[in-house]
Write a protein that holds these residues in place. Structure first.
Motif, PDB file in Angstrom:
ATOM      1  N   SER A  29      -0.459   5.709  -8.644  1.00  0.00           N
ATOM      2  CA  SER A  29      -0.016   6.178  -7.336  1.00  0.00           C
ATOM      3  C   SER A  29      -0.553   5.305  -6.211  1.00  0.00           C
ATOM      4  CB  SER A  29      -0.471   7.632  -7.123  1.00  0.00           C
ATOM      5  OG  SER A  29      -1.849   7.659  -6.804  1.00  0.00           O
ATOM      6  N   ASN A  30       0.036   5.479  -5.042  1.00  0.00           N
ATOM      7  CA  ASN A  30      -0.401   4.715  -3.878  1.00  0.00           C
ATOM      8  C   ASN A  30      -1.454   5.469  -3.067  1.00  0.00           C
ATOM      9  OD1 ASN A  30       1.189   6.772  -2.827  1.00  0.00           O
ATOM     10  ND2 ASN A  30       2.155   5.489  -1.294  1.00  0.00           N
ATOM     11  N   SER A  31      -1.653   6.750  -3.353  1.00  0.00           N
ATOM     12  CA  SER A  31      -2.519   7.561  -2.505  1.00  0.00           C
ATOM     13  C   SER A  31      -3.950   7.641  -3.024  1.00  0.00           C
ATOM     14  CB  SER A  31      -1.952   8.975  -2.376  1.00  0.00           C
ATOM     15  OG  SER A  31      -1.806   9.554  -3.670  1.00  0.00           O
ATOM     16  N   ASP A  32      -4.119   8.022  -4.278  1.00  0.00           N
ATOM     17  CA  ASP A  32      -5.464   8.200  -4.832  1.00  0.00           C
ATOM     18  C   ASP A  32      -5.669   7.410  -6.117  1.00  0.00           C
ATOM     19  OD1 ASP A  32      -4.864  11.500  -6.358  1.00  0.00           O
ATOM     20  OD2 ASP A  32      -3.838   9.565  -6.536  1.00  0.00           O
ATOM     21  N   ASP A  33      -4.763   6.467  -6.378  1.00  0.00           N
ATOM     22  CA  ASP A  33      -4.846   5.652  -7.590  1.00  0.00           C
ATOM     23  C   ASP A  33      -4.818   6.487  -8.867  1.00  0.00           C
ATOM     24  OD1 ASP A  33      -6.909   2.814  -6.496  1.00  0.00           O
ATOM     25  OD2 ASP A  33      -4.810   3.356  -6.149  1.00  0.00           O
ATOM     26  N   SER A  34      -4.285   7.699  -8.779  1.00  0.00           N
ATOM     27  CA  SER A  34      -4.135   8.477 -10.011  1.00  0.00           C
ATOM     28  C   SER A  34      -3.140   7.760 -10.912  1.00  0.00           C
ATOM     29  CB  SER A  34      -3.654   9.892  -9.707  1.00  0.00           C
ATOM     30  OG  SER A  34      -2.435   9.871  -9.025  1.00  0.00           O
ATOM     31  N   THR A  35      -3.338   7.911 -12.212  1.00  0.00           N
ATOM     32  CA  THR A  35      -2.533   7.155 -13.169  1.00  0.00           C
ATOM     33  C   THR A  35      -1.934   8.057 -14.234  1.00  0.00           C
ATOM     34  OG1 THR A  35      -4.428   6.701 -14.601  1.00  0.00           O
ATOM     35  CG2 THR A  35      -3.965   5.106 -12.849  1.00  0.00           C
ATOM     36  N   ASN A  69      -4.873  -3.684  -3.892  1.00  0.00           N
ATOM     37  CA  ASN A  69      -4.104  -3.704  -2.654  1.00  0.00           C
ATOM     38  C   ASN A  69      -4.402  -4.952  -1.806  1.00  0.00           C
ATOM     39  OD1 ASN A  69      -3.162  -1.259  -3.533  1.00  0.00           O
ATOM     40  ND2 ASN A  69      -3.975  -0.064  -1.842  1.00  0.00           N
ATOM     41  N   ASP A  99       0.811  -1.221   0.000  1.00  0.00           N
ATOM     42  CA  ASP A  99       0.000   0.000   0.000  1.00  0.00           C
ATOM     43  C   ASP A  99       0.845   1.271   0.000  1.00  0.00           C
ATOM     44  OD1 ASP A  99      -2.896  -1.024   1.991  1.00  0.00           O
ATOM     45  OD2 ASP A  99      -1.819  -1.988   0.346  1.00  0.00           O
ATOM     46  N   ASN A 148       4.107   3.232  -4.932  1.00  0.00           N
ATOM     47  CA  ASN A 148       3.603   3.527  -6.264  1.00  0.00           C
ATOM     48  C   ASN A 148       4.165   2.458  -7.204  1.00  0.00           C
ATOM     49  OD1 ASN A 148       2.644   6.420  -5.568  1.00  0.00           O
ATOM     50  ND2 ASN A 148       4.793   6.405  -4.958  1.00  0.00           N
TER      51      ASN A 148
END
Length: 125
Positions: free
Chosen positions: A52-58, A74, A30, A33
């Motif tokens: 990303s690991n924070s907001d799943d932005s790609t 995750n 978790d 990234n």
């Protein structure tokens, strides 16, 4: 010991699809990234996509937008690259990468704390 293991590569015809998976172990999934890089013969390793690991932005490299999708689970410690409408220029060894620093992947340079061993994707015309 941290480990990334890719699977799902293979030989496919132009227009076909493949689903690459990256199984992670030995570190807290978790917090990291994840990215896919690829390296074709005689060429430098290049960033294809990251999540990303924070907001799943790609992020997706321009040439694969609309064709590739990156995702992560995750609960399964797995990251996936769904590839469709494959082209001969997608032929390369694909590498999974993991790093807690998102800015590393934003540079698009082949820098990462952890790397997988790579899986070959070959698209025949």
């Amino acid at each position: 010991e941290a480990q990334l293991v890719e699977s799902g590569g293979g030989l496919v015809q132009v227009g076909g699809s493949l689903r690459l998976s990256c199984a992670a172990s030995g570190f807290h999934f978790d917090d990291f990234n994840f990215a896919w890089f690829r390296q074709a013969p005689g060429r430098e390793r290049e960033g294809v996509s990251f999540i990303s690991n924070s907001d799943d932005s790609t992020f997706l490299k321009y040439s694969v937008k609309g064709r590739f999708t990156i995702s992560r689970d995750n609960s399964l410690n797995t990251m996936t690259l769904q590839m469709t409408d494959l082209k001969p220029e997608d032929t390369a060894v694909y590498y999974c990468a993991a790093d807690p620093r998102l800015w590393v992947f934003e540079t698009r340079k082949p820098i990462s704390e952890y790397w997988g061993q790579g899986t070959q994707v070959t698209v025949s015309s």
